[in-house]
Design an enzyme around this catalytic site. Sequence first.
Site, PDB file in Angstrom:
ATOM      1  N   CYS A  48       3.144  -1.664  -0.438  1.00 20.95           N
ATOM      2  CA  CYS A  48       1.715  -1.807  -0.149  1.00 20.95           C
ATOM      3  C   CYS A  48       1.053  -2.757  -1.146  1.00 20.95           C
ATOM      4  O   CYS A  48       0.721  -2.369  -2.264  1.00 20.95           O
ATOM      5  CB  CYS A  48       1.040  -0.445  -0.190  1.00 20.95           C
ATOM      6  SG  CYS A  48      -0.738  -0.549   0.038  1.00 20.95           S
ATOM      7  N   CYS A  58      -2.419  -1.750  -2.295  1.00 18.43           N
ATOM      8  CA  CYS A  58      -2.468  -0.683  -3.312  1.00 18.43           C
ATOM      9  C   CYS A  58      -2.063  -1.217  -4.675  1.00 18.43           C
ATOM     10  O   CYS A  58      -2.649  -0.850  -5.683  1.00 18.43           O
ATOM     11  CB  CYS A  58      -1.498   0.447  -2.982  1.00 18.43           C
ATOM     12  SG  CYS A  58      -1.396   0.861  -1.272  1.00 18.43           S
ATOM     13  N   ASP A  59      -1.018  -2.039  -4.715  1.00 18.68           N
ATOM     14  CA  ASP A  59      -0.385  -2.348  -6.001  1.00 18.68           C
ATOM     15  C   ASP A  59      -0.500  -3.804  -6.438  1.00 18.68           C
ATOM     16  O   ASP A  59      -0.134  -4.139  -7.570  1.00 18.68           O
ATOM     17  CB  ASP A  59       1.102  -1.965  -5.926  1.00 18.68           C
ATOM     18  CG  ASP A  59       1.278  -0.487  -5.625  1.00 18.68           C
ATOM     19  OD1 ASP A  59       0.476   0.315  -6.138  1.00 18.68           O
ATOM     20  OD2 ASP A  59       2.195  -0.133  -4.864  1.00 18.68           O
TER      21      ASP A  59
END
Length: 316
Positions: free
Chosen positions: A140, A143-144
């Site tokens: 992701c 997200c990261d």
Amino acid sequence: MSEKAEHVKCLIIGSGPAGYTAAVYASRAGLEPVLYTGPEPGGQLMITTDVENYPGYPDGIMGPQMMEDFRKQAERFGTQVRMEMITKVDFTGPVHKVYTESGQEILADTVIISTGASAKWLGLESEQRLARNGGGVSACAVCDGFFYRGKEVAVVGGGDTAAEEAIYLSKLCPKVHMLVRRDELRASKIMQERVLNNENIVMHWNTSTVEVLGENEVEGVRVINNVTKEESTIPLSGFFVAIGHKPNTDIFKGWINMDETGYIQTKPDTAKTNIEGVFASGDAQDNVYRQAVTAAGTGCMAALDAERYLTDKGII
Ligand code: NDP
């Protein structure tokens, strides 16, 4: 195991757009639904930033905000939302048995499955080890990606998800290596153009991953050219896997008809499964469209089908 099983008219499993839309319709129809969120409350939209293609939001909306709104709307009409997982089902009888993680048995006249899908992995030992310890392997980018600002990263895959991830990362990282196993992308034309015209994205065609390098943190990736069989190493700090999704339907295997990849089969133009009173909606039964709006649409269908079923049986 608790002494007495709870009996509900409508049990919804999953808390993405499909599950919450089913809950809005079911609660407004008086089915008094109980919704189990599962391990990722809010589903895949919780790991998305701007949602620009859900009708009704001309300026877009953040995924987590949208899911909070979905939940509030379902609760407003009386849906009970429980932050727990369903781990087992038994669809032998006319009343369906469903078991929570803590062992509670629930008897449900209708069950709506909206368990969605999760990201797939390559399955390499090095990938799994570095994903588990937060060492720079992720599925992701939204997200990261932030952790890799100013660093070199790679994205594996050639579909729309991989294209989206690469474009997102190209805004944070000076160089994004896109590892594509064939000599063409599967992504839609518009996404292909965006990727190919992005000067921060470097394409590696016919390229597969042999190993993610690094003991505790990603240091690079060893790749092989599938045509020449030549191996090479690319130094990297982040490795993003974007090769598609797997439906979260394992607990229904053996009960519900599925295709060979685990997507639940519903009867044409309905949300009905092969088991009476069990309905499916969202990505758990859709490997074609997989959009928030289509998931919401099928959630609505599942609730309407459940309502008709309960009416026909004289339960409501
Ligand atoms: P897809 O199944 O469309 O694509 C998966 C990609 O990963 C393919 O390029 C595939 O290669 C590659 N791949 C699969 N397995 C491996 C492997 N083991 N090693 C290397 N590469 C691999 O999945 P997506 O998640 O990209 O998209 C799913 C659906 O969601 C699509 O319908 C897509 O259009 C949609 N979507 C739409 C978006 C949007 O509209 N904004 C955003 C994201 C998704 P190969 O091509 O060789 O099979």
